[in-house]
Every structure is written in structure tokens, then in C-alpha cells.
Design a protein around this motif. Sequence first.
Motif, PDB file in Angstrom:
ATOM      1  N   UNK A   1     -53.999 100.739  56.527  1.00  0.00           N
ATOM      2  CA  UNK A   1     -53.368 102.026  56.271  1.00  0.00           C
ATOM      3  C   UNK A   1     -52.062 102.158  57.039  1.00  0.00           C
ATOM      4  N   UNK A   2     -52.062 101.696  58.280  1.00  0.00           N
ATOM      5  CA  UNK A   2     -50.849 101.780  59.097  1.00  0.00           C
ATOM      6  C   UNK A   2     -49.708 100.985  58.476  1.00  0.00           C
ATOM      7  N   UNK A   3     -50.008  99.779  58.026  1.00  0.00           N
ATOM      8  CA  UNK A   3     -48.951  98.957  57.425  1.00  0.00           C
ATOM      9  C   UNK A   3     -48.503  99.515  56.079  1.00  0.00           C
ATOM     10  N   UNK A   4     -49.430 100.096  55.328  1.00  0.00           N
ATOM     11  CA  UNK A   4     -49.052 100.751  54.070  1.00  0.00           C
ATOM     12  C   UNK A   4     -48.046 101.862  54.340  1.00  0.00           C
ATOM     13  N   UNK A   5     -48.298 102.667  55.359  1.00  0.00           N
ATOM     14  CA  UNK A   5     -47.384 103.761  55.702  1.00  0.00           C
ATOM     15  C   UNK A   5     -46.025 103.219  56.144  1.00  0.00           C
ATOM     16  N   UNK A   6     -46.029 102.141  56.930  1.00  0.00           N
ATOM     17  CA  UNK A   6     -44.773 101.559  57.404  1.00  0.00           C
ATOM     18  C   UNK A   6     -43.922 101.025  56.251  1.00  0.00           C
ATOM     19  N   UNK A   7     -44.581 100.542  55.211  1.00  0.00           N
ATOM     20  CA  UNK A   7     -43.865  99.943  54.086  1.00  0.00           C
ATOM     21  C   UNK A   7     -43.467 100.950  53.010  1.00  0.00           C
ATOM     22  N   UNK A   8     -44.294 102.011  52.849  1.00  0.00           N
ATOM     23  CA  UNK A   8     -44.068 102.937  51.734  1.00  0.00           C
ATOM     24  C   UNK A   8     -43.852 104.389  52.161  1.00  0.00           C
ATOM     25  N   UNK A   9     -44.081 104.683  53.441  1.00  0.00           N
ATOM     26  CA  UNK A   9     -43.910 106.055  53.911  1.00  0.00           C
ATOM     27  C   UNK A   9     -45.230 106.667  54.351  1.00  0.00           C
ATOM     28  N   UNK A  10     -45.159 107.540  55.340  1.00  0.00           N
ATOM     29  CA  UNK A  10     -46.367 108.140  55.908  1.00  0.00           C
ATOM     30  C   UNK A  10     -47.128 108.941  54.856  1.00  0.00           C
ATOM     31  N   UNK A  11     -48.454 108.724  54.827  1.00  0.00           N
ATOM     32  CA  UNK A  11     -49.312 109.441  53.901  1.00  0.00           C
ATOM     33  C   UNK A  11     -49.368 108.854  52.502  1.00  0.00           C
ATOM     34  N   UNK A  12     -48.685 107.723  52.299  1.00  0.00           N
ATOM     35  CA  UNK A  12     -48.627 107.129  50.960  1.00  0.00           C
ATOM     36  C   UNK A  12     -50.010 106.632  50.533  1.00  0.00           C
TER      37      UNK A  12
ATOM     38  N   UNK B   1     -40.412  81.246  56.813  1.00  0.00           N
ATOM     39  CA  UNK B   1     -39.215  80.601  57.368  1.00  0.00           C
ATOM     40  C   UNK B   1     -38.324  79.934  56.324  1.00  0.00           C
ATOM     41  N   UNK B   2     -38.909  79.467  55.213  1.00  0.00           N
ATOM     42  CA  UNK B   2     -38.130  78.709  54.226  1.00  0.00           C
ATOM     43  C   UNK B   2     -37.913  79.431  52.901  1.00  0.00           C
ATOM     44  N   UNK B   3     -38.728  80.408  52.597  1.00  0.00           N
ATOM     45  CA  UNK B   3     -38.608  81.039  51.286  1.00  0.00           C
ATOM     46  C   UNK B   3     -39.364  82.346  51.215  1.00  0.00           C
ATOM     47  N   UNK B   4     -39.367  82.938  50.023  1.00  0.00           N
ATOM     48  CA  UNK B   4     -40.023  84.225  49.849  1.00  0.00           C
ATOM     49  C   UNK B   4     -40.588  84.346  48.433  1.00  0.00           C
ATOM     50  N   UNK B   5     -41.501  85.294  48.272  1.00  0.00           N
ATOM     51  CA  UNK B   5     -42.024  85.664  46.963  1.00  0.00           C
ATOM     52  C   UNK B   5     -41.851  87.166  46.803  1.00  0.00           C
ATOM     53  N   UNK B   6     -41.249  87.564  45.689  1.00  0.00           N
ATOM     54  CA  UNK B   6     -41.086  88.979  45.391  1.00  0.00           C
ATOM     55  C   UNK B   6     -42.190  89.451  44.453  1.00  0.00           C
ATOM     56  N   UNK B   7     -42.357  90.755  44.369  1.00  0.00           N
ATOM     57  CA  UNK B   7     -43.313  91.370  43.445  1.00  0.00           C
ATOM     58  C   UNK B   7     -44.743  90.849  43.635  1.00  0.00           C
ATOM     59  N   UNK B   8     -45.147  90.746  44.897  1.00  0.00           N
ATOM     60  CA  UNK B   8     -46.511  90.327  45.197  1.00  0.00           C
ATOM     61  C   UNK B   8     -47.413  91.564  45.160  1.00  0.00           C
ATOM     62  N   UNK B   9     -48.452  91.499  44.351  1.00  0.00           N
ATOM     63  CA  UNK B   9     -49.299  92.655  44.108  1.00  0.00           C
ATOM     64  C   UNK B   9     -50.119  93.031  45.338  1.00  0.00           C
ATOM     65  N   UNK B  10     -50.238  94.332  45.581  1.00  0.00           N
ATOM     66  CA  UNK B  10     -51.132  94.845  46.612  1.00  0.00           C
ATOM     67  C   UNK B  10     -52.464  95.181  45.958  1.00  0.00           C
ATOM     68  N   UNK B  11     -53.564  94.734  46.580  1.00  0.00           N
ATOM     69  CA  UNK B  11     -54.893  95.070  46.086  1.00  0.00           C
ATOM     70  C   UNK B  11     -55.489  96.158  46.965  1.00  0.00           C
ATOM     71  N   UNK B  12     -56.162  97.099  46.337  1.00  0.00           N
ATOM     72  CA  UNK B  12     -56.770  98.203  47.061  1.00  0.00           C
ATOM     73  C   UNK B  12     -58.282  98.156  46.985  1.00  0.00           C
ATOM     74  N   UNK B  13     -58.932  98.999  47.789  1.00  0.00           N
ATOM     75  CA  UNK B  13     -58.351  99.995  48.687  1.00  0.00           C
ATOM     76  C   UNK B  13     -57.824  99.368  49.984  1.00  0.00           C
ATOM     77  N   UNK B  14     -57.272 100.201  50.871  1.00  0.00           N
ATOM     78  CA  UNK B  14     -56.745  99.680  52.135  1.00  0.00           C
ATOM     79  C   UNK B  14     -57.881  99.093  52.966  1.00  0.00           C
ATOM     80  N   UNK B  15     -57.528  98.170  53.854  1.00  0.00           N
ATOM     81  CA  UNK B  15     -58.503  97.504  54.707  1.00  0.00           C
ATOM     82  C   UNK B  15     -58.216  97.809  56.178  1.00  0.00           C
ATOM     83  N   UNK B  16     -59.126  97.351  57.018  1.00  0.00           N
ATOM     84  CA  UNK B  16     -58.914  97.525  58.462  1.00  0.00           C
ATOM     85  C   UNK B  16     -57.747  96.687  58.954  1.00  0.00           C
TER      86      UNK B  16
END
Length: 213
Positions: free
Chosen positions: A40-51, A76-91
Amino acid sequence: MGEINEALIRRIVLEVEKKLEEEEGLIPVGVSNRHVHLSEEDLYNLFGYGYELTKFKDLSQPGQFASKETVTIKGPKGKFENVRILGPVRNNTQVEISISDSFKLGIKTPVKESGDIENTPGIIIEGPNGSIEKDKGVIVALRHIHMPEDYAKKRGFKNGEMVTVLSEGIRKTAFYNVLVRVSNKYSLEMHIDIDEANSSGLKNGDKVKVVRK
């Protein structure tokens, strides 16, 4: 009336087919592409508090869903965009990738049971409201079977045991060291990642057979 009868017949046929498959020891396959589980904390950091995550579609396991939200994961070498988030939130936040993905990202990722993130590499996750840098949490998920308690009890399987699974077809494959996870919260299904699916020619919904070593 005809449409109702046809729907009832289809449902009965599907139930009979499922029962026959279970009697034969066949289990459906679910193929997992790269994805992210967020605290939940990381979700808020990425999308806004209470999201709150927005459900895109239900997954095969009860209560689990693919969200409409996606993030970018960077190594370090590359990235992936549009990686799906699966719910619900975890610990704890966990990023699940394939071994092929780890090459592009430039990280050495261990094969681990889901939830075990100790001694795993970290990653940068970017969302619309900011980014976070995790010092651990990236795994290649150990192939496993979600198994309801009644199914396991009837066939003598125990939570945490390792079994062998056989697939048929032109790329007939034996999967060794498949973890059995037993819970009444589960729907019967074997989970493999995209690398394993491609190498064995399997796709979502295909059936495999469990055998003991």
C-alpha cells in the motif's frame, strides 16, 4: 427456452469435462508474464496518497485481479514499460519476471517461491506520481501448483512438496521440482512463466498431468 436449455447443457458438459480431467489427474495451466505486486505504501508513492487499484479483469485465483494500472521497471541495463500491477495490495512489494527479462534488465534474479524476497535484487519502479527504488523484491517465480485442500487430501498431496508435471504435444516436457501450494483459497491451476511456456509449447488453459517422482 431453447437458449436456456442450450446454456444449461453447455454448463453440464463443462462440469463433466472438468470432473473427468480431475479424475485423470489433469490440471489447467496458467502462464504468467512479468508483473508487479505492490504494498500500500509503494502504491501511494507511485500513484498518490489514498489511491486504489482499478480492476481490469479477474484472475483465475479467487480474489486476485489484474489492474488497469501499469508501471515501468528499470534495471542497470534496461527497462520494461507498461508492466501490469496485480491486486489486491500486499504486505511487501514483489516484482516477478522471467530469466529472459533479467538479461535485459541487467540483474541476476534467483528462482524463488512467491513471497520469499530475502536475498533478492532490487529495482526501480516508476509510476505517474513518482518513482521508488527497492533494495530487494525481484524474483523469477518457482513453478507451482495452486491446489484446493479437498483435491490435495483426496489425492494425497501435501503443502510444500515437490512433484513432477508432464505436458504432451510436439514439445512434450517434464517439469521437475514443481511446488505444491495447498489452500482452500486456491483454484486448481499450475503456474509457469512465459519462458517455460514458450519452451514447452504451453498456453493458458492447456492441461498437464501431475506425477510423483
